[in-house]
Design an enzyme around this catalytic site. Sequence first.
Site, PDB file in Angstrom:
ATOM      1  N   LYS A  76     -12.954   4.810  47.650  1.00 31.74           N
ATOM      2  CA  LYS A  76     -12.526   4.815  46.168  1.00 31.74           C
ATOM      3  C   LYS A  76     -13.695   4.464  45.121  1.00 31.74           C
ATOM      4  CE  LYS A  76      -8.680   6.005  46.843  1.00 31.74           C
ATOM      5  NZ  LYS A  76      -9.359   6.871  47.893  1.00 31.74           N
ATOM      6  N   ARG A  92      -8.130  20.830  42.952  1.00 31.88           N
ATOM      7  CA  ARG A  92      -8.563  21.440  44.313  1.00 31.88           C
ATOM      8  C   ARG A  92      -9.913  21.535  44.217  1.00 31.88           C
ATOM      9  NH1 ARG A  92      -4.685  23.618  47.338  1.00 31.88           N
ATOM     10  NH2 ARG A  92      -6.037  24.899  48.582  1.00 31.88           N
ATOM     11  N   HIS A 126     -26.073  -8.663  62.430  1.00 32.08           N
ATOM     12  CA  HIS A 126     -26.579  -7.529  62.991  1.00 32.08           C
ATOM     13  C   HIS A 126     -27.249  -6.579  62.138  1.00 32.08           C
ATOM     14  CE1 HIS A 126     -24.640  -9.030  66.877  1.00 32.08           C
ATOM     15  NE2 HIS A 126     -23.823  -9.560  65.860  1.00 32.08           N
ATOM     16  N   ASN A 144      -9.520  32.336  49.566  1.00 30.40           N
ATOM     17  CA  ASN A 144      -9.666  31.029  49.754  1.00 30.40           C
ATOM     18  C   ASN A 144     -10.269  30.937  51.379  1.00 30.40           C
ATOM     19  OD1 ASN A 144      -9.284  30.416  47.292  1.00 30.40           O
ATOM     20  ND2 ASN A 144      -7.267  29.272  47.925  1.00 30.40           N
ATOM     21  N   GLY A 145     -11.099  30.231  51.675  1.00 28.39           N
ATOM     22  CA  GLY A 145     -11.340  30.016  53.229  1.00 28.39           C
ATOM     23  C   GLY A 145     -12.752  30.661  53.363  1.00 28.39           C
ATOM     24  N   GLU A 171     -11.138   1.623  52.756  1.00 26.09           N
ATOM     25  CA  GLU A 171     -10.626   2.469  51.649  1.00 26.09           C
ATOM     26  C   GLU A 171     -11.001   2.064  50.417  1.00 26.09           C
ATOM     27  OE1 GLU A 171      -7.975   5.146  49.671  1.00 26.09           O
ATOM     28  OE2 GLU A 171      -9.063   5.190  51.483  1.00 26.09           O
ATOM     29  N   LYS A 223      -9.533  18.264  46.479  1.00 27.90           N
ATOM     30  CA  LYS A 223      -8.545  17.657  46.886  1.00 27.90           C
ATOM     31  C   LYS A 223      -8.234  17.795  48.251  1.00 27.90           C
ATOM     32  CE  LYS A 223      -4.840  14.677  46.413  1.00 27.90           C
ATOM     33  NZ  LYS A 223      -4.941  13.556  46.183  1.00 27.90           N
ATOM     34  N   TRP A 247     -14.741  27.013  44.926  1.00 27.84           N
ATOM     35  CA  TRP A 247     -15.634  25.991  45.413  1.00 27.84           C
ATOM     36  C   TRP A 247     -16.466  26.383  46.297  1.00 27.84           C
ATOM     37  CZ3 TRP A 247     -17.071  23.113  49.478  1.00 27.84           C
ATOM     38  CH2 TRP A 247     -17.380  21.948  49.526  1.00 27.84           C
ATOM     39  N   GLU A 267     -16.378   7.667  45.633  1.00 25.10           N
ATOM     40  CA  GLU A 267     -15.979   9.049  45.498  1.00 25.10           C
ATOM     41  C   GLU A 267     -15.780   9.225  44.117  1.00 25.10           C
ATOM     42  OE1 GLU A 267     -12.586  10.323  47.552  1.00 25.10           O
ATOM     43  OE2 GLU A 267     -11.413   8.329  47.015  1.00 25.10           O
ATOM     44  N   CYS A 285     -10.748  25.513  46.297  1.00 29.45           N
ATOM     45  CA  CYS A 285     -10.539  26.824  45.773  1.00 29.45           C
ATOM     46  C   CYS A 285      -9.010  26.796  45.539  1.00 29.45           C
ATOM     47  CB  CYS A 285     -10.862  28.220  46.618  1.00 29.45           C
ATOM     48  SG  CYS A 285     -12.575  28.077  47.105  1.00 29.45           S
TER      49      CYS A 285
END
Length: 612
Positions: free
Chosen positions: A489, A27, A508, A102-103, A485, A607, A76, A492, A2
Amino acid sequence: MCGIVGYVGMKQAAPILLEGLSKLEYRGYDSAGIAVRDGEKDVTIVKAKGRLKGLFEKTEEGKAVPGTCGIGHTRWATHGEPSETNAHPHRSDDGNVTAVHNGIIENYQELKDKLLRKGYTFYSQTDTEVVTKLVDYYYKKYQMGPIDAIAKTMVRVRGSYALAVMFKEHPGEIYCARKESPMIIGVRDGESFVASDVPAILKYTRNVYYIDNLEMVKLSAGQVTFYNLDGEEVQKEMKEITWNAEAAEKGGFEHFMMKEIHEQPRAVQDTLNSVWKDGRIDLEEVGLSDEEIRKLSRIYIVACGSAWHVGMAAQYVIEDLAKVPVRVELASEFRYRKPILEKDSMVIVISQSGETADTLAALREAKNRGITTLAIVNVVGSSIAREADHVFYTMAGPEISVATTKAYSAQLIACDCLALQLAYVRGEITEETYINLIAELQTLPGKIQEIISDKERIQWFAAKFANVQDVFFIGRGIDYAICLEGSLKMKEISYIHSEAYAAGELKHGTISLIEDGTLVISCLTQNDLYEKMISNMVEVKSRGAYLMGLTTYGHYSIEDTAEFTVYVPKTDEHFTPSLAVVPLQLMGYYISVARGLDVDKPRNLAKSVTVE
């Protein structure tokens, strides 16, 4: 997650709000809205589902909504589906209070039931409408002023929030409050701003204040006044943002992610320079003394996402060089498993924004246990930076793309500097080795630039595999940390199923997933593990995998096994993640572009994750 923007001054607010919201798109959001007031007139609210383009069109780029005081929001979705109705701003039944938030309000249902009994009605599914009407309830019942009504609301709600509120009876004023969720205040002559993050207001001012937890602020044209929860005025120190507005622009690149990949040499060099003095590492600004270093019995690295991957790589380096036991923890799990923390240990928390909710909670858990804390963060004055005992600032500058690149690299080099200093102070490496390794660190920015300059080969290969369904990354030792990492990348921003595995674990269970045409990316930069990795590559190739190899120059025998090979310059093996990660960033980027996706704003992601 948000974004909030607010403005009060002499100019038209709507265009400023819209531009500010566009700077917060990274964001993550699914709807947006603005509320603007023109003098004594009623507040005008305009909302739109989807991208900001819809809001720009409905407001004629702000021209159709006159007024010099307003608040805006990108949402969001948490409580309630993405929709115009659930979008912010929200208002009380009679329009007395208008707010953005926000929150997450954890006890919103309890509060909603109370307000329903008091005669309030609700049109949305959001917790924000609840908190808006709770402010209105206290304001009217107790005939309070805005600050007191907001303070009483803050005491009553549970959860995290950043609030920006306008009151019908107080034109030309915006009231804000904060708990956990980030919020900054900007000022310049005759104008005041509020925002979730610096880029939203950087075009207008570099003079900002940071609101602490459980504080409030009143904004009027060019004036701001801060209050604590008791309604008493609080004095604040103004901070100057040192990077300029152009740093948050694309600068001719098609996407922020590619711009930020190209900025990695500078981010790494600047972070190095921040602790480099007379050919040595100097942690004076970090505040970590040699005495504290010598006393360390154990290190816990706590982080989320890519920052956790930094911790995984740092674990190998710190343990090998400094001989200090390291445990890497997911911040979202850290406090809930009630960790046993040794005396004389240190908790290192890593966060780009310095506001990551789980990481901040882990920091507080460590401090409550009496454990020394060190933060590696990119944002000066952020919550984590303010609360940690010691702070190592990375010098990445603003990072806009959701998928981190330069912040990851800056965090990695910060951990390498810490590892070297720990090793030297504790007598685990000689003076000669210490100086040589510092010199090698200084070569990394140039070597990263060399890799970026040869990106066209990776672009060609990525286009060839843009429609792949599954990708597996395999590596051993510190290469496994790099694979984690690289895999993140890939998934996402390209939405391709991707997993990273320690190569020794293939037999395994994992190898059963390999079939004809499966793309396997193998990372092998460690000499001692090179032959074992080749054997793992042969295993998957014999089952139909298509192999991409990533290694250092000189290991040309890999071409007998891999169909495509990317080489990175040689460096000390402790530092190879700084180089090997770059081709994997480029790989994820080019596949996403080839698939026609929104590289900088991947679906469902934000973000800065500022709620749990």
